[in-house]
Design an enzyme around this catalytic site. Sequence first.
Site, PDB file in Angstrom:
ATOM      1  N   HIS A  13       0.870  -1.197   0.000  1.00  0.00           N
ATOM      2  CA  HIS A  13       0.000   0.000   0.000  1.00  0.00           C
ATOM      3  C   HIS A  13       0.893   1.229   0.000  1.00  0.00           C
ATOM      4  O   HIS A  13       1.428   1.617   1.037  1.00  0.00           O
ATOM      5  CB  HIS A  13      -0.909   0.019   1.229  1.00  0.00           C
ATOM      6  CG  HIS A  13      -1.896   1.145   1.226  1.00  0.00           C
ATOM      7  ND1 HIS A  13      -3.174   1.010   1.716  1.00  0.00           N
ATOM      8  CD2 HIS A  13      -1.816   2.429   0.789  1.00  0.00           C
ATOM      9  CE1 HIS A  13      -3.822   2.156   1.590  1.00  0.00           C
ATOM     10  NE2 HIS A  13      -3.000   3.037   1.029  1.00  0.00           N
ATOM     11  N   ARG A  17       2.334   9.697  -5.571  1.00  0.00           N
ATOM     12  CA  ARG A  17       2.002  10.959  -6.235  1.00  0.00           C
ATOM     13  C   ARG A  17       2.481  10.901  -7.699  1.00  0.00           C
ATOM     14  O   ARG A  17       2.542   9.849  -8.299  1.00  0.00           O
ATOM     15  CB  ARG A  17       2.569  12.168  -5.487  1.00  0.00           C
ATOM     16  CG  ARG A  17       2.289  12.192  -3.998  1.00  0.00           C
ATOM     17  CD  ARG A  17       0.833  12.125  -3.642  1.00  0.00           C
ATOM     18  NE  ARG A  17       0.626  12.261  -2.195  1.00  0.00           N
ATOM     19  CZ  ARG A  17      -0.358  11.685  -1.537  1.00  0.00           C
ATOM     20  NH1 ARG A  17      -1.226  10.925  -2.178  1.00  0.00           N
ATOM     21  NH2 ARG A  17      -0.498  11.863  -0.236  1.00  0.00           N
ATOM     22  N   ASN A  41      -5.081   7.280  -6.422  1.00  0.00           N
ATOM     23  CA  ASN A  41      -5.802   8.531  -6.133  1.00  0.00           C
ATOM     24  C   ASN A  41      -4.994   9.770  -6.529  1.00  0.00           C
ATOM     25  O   ASN A  41      -4.696  10.636  -5.711  1.00  0.00           O
ATOM     26  CB  ASN A  41      -6.237   8.594  -4.664  1.00  0.00           C
ATOM     27  CG  ASN A  41      -5.083   8.502  -3.690  1.00  0.00           C
ATOM     28  OD1 ASN A  41      -4.061   7.865  -3.972  1.00  0.00           O
ATOM     29  ND2 ASN A  41      -5.229   9.124  -2.528  1.00  0.00           N
ATOM     30  N   ASP A 247       1.128   2.582   3.611  1.00  0.00           N
ATOM     31  CA  ASP A 247       0.265   3.742   3.358  1.00  0.00           C
ATOM     32  C   ASP A 247       1.078   5.028   3.440  1.00  0.00           C
ATOM     33  O   ASP A 247       0.563   6.088   3.827  1.00  0.00           O
ATOM     34  CB  ASP A 247      -0.917   3.788   4.336  1.00  0.00           C
ATOM     35  CG  ASP A 247      -1.996   4.796   3.930  1.00  0.00           C
ATOM     36  OD1 ASP A 247      -2.031   5.181   2.745  1.00  0.00           O
ATOM     37  OD2 ASP A 247      -2.785   5.203   4.795  1.00  0.00           O
TER      38      ASP A 247
END
EC number: 3.5.2.3
Length: 344
Positions: A13, A17, A41, A247
Amino acid sequence: MRRLTMTRPDDWHLHLRDGAAMKAVLPHTVRQFARAIIMPNLKPPVRSVADAASYRERILAAVPEGQQFEPLMTLYLTDNTSPEEIVAAKASQFVKAVKYYPAGATTNSDLGVTDLRRCDGVLAAMEQVDMPLLLHGEVTDGDIDVFDREKVFIEKHLIPLITRFPKLRVVFEHITTADAVKFVLSANNNVAATITPQHLLFSRNILFTGGIRPHFYCLPILKREDHRLALLQAATSGNPKFFLGTDSAPHSRYSKESSCGCAGCYSALHALELYAEAFESVDAIDQLEGFASFHGPDFYQLPRNTEQITLTKSPWRIPDELPFPESGLVPLRAGEEITWQLGE
């Protein structure tokens, strides 16, 4: 133990960017991990196989010369994702999963799913072609306490989901509660979970120690100490349902230290050392290799890495700030000493 040699791990995970920000942080991940599941995302998000292919090429072009790294791509699930896109994703061989964000739950999630049941056609296709679903497991209802969002998500969405699609492989990402641990343990073997270093090392108290501590703020938010201990027990148990997912989420210092700061902790620089500290705290450093290097590839049905890395008990100081566009990047536990060090 003062030295640990283990199979090179993977990060299941990761946020990289794009553009200059990606180029600033990617070397940190490449130094530690052989592969990583790349979150979709971006702005705009990675919604199609074509988007994923383009993003993958940009990542590979930014890998430092002489280094090896495999980005494992994901698609961003929306209300409009089609079953045909899932079939194409599976056929691509480089898209390894589809990511579910509840609309508005975290950074760049505005285009996320408004109601999971609207995606049943897509989920059926995922189950059929064996494409894993990655879940940000929180509800976003305004009347639900922020510390209860994960627990309510399990009851309201996750249990019904795996009942409707029992053969769907599901990763409950960045779990933060004893409730999530209990759910994963009780579910069938198609359900697994990732755990971050911050959720193993810190309770929510750290957010308010000596004032507001924005660089410990992430979503899902840190929880009570009893939840942290439940996560630590799960991670160090040797159970293959739990594996490493940092994350790691880079945000500029300015975007964190503001009146409405972004959620996310940056740990890619020193993630493995942080996990080593957590595991050592409960005398379970011998379980780190399984959690970091074996359980993830086994769940994703990928070969384990063969290269070895070595961690040494050699204290060093985490930098106060790292180079990053706009205003620098503050890593998790910036300025503090860490006891383990990854060899070059």
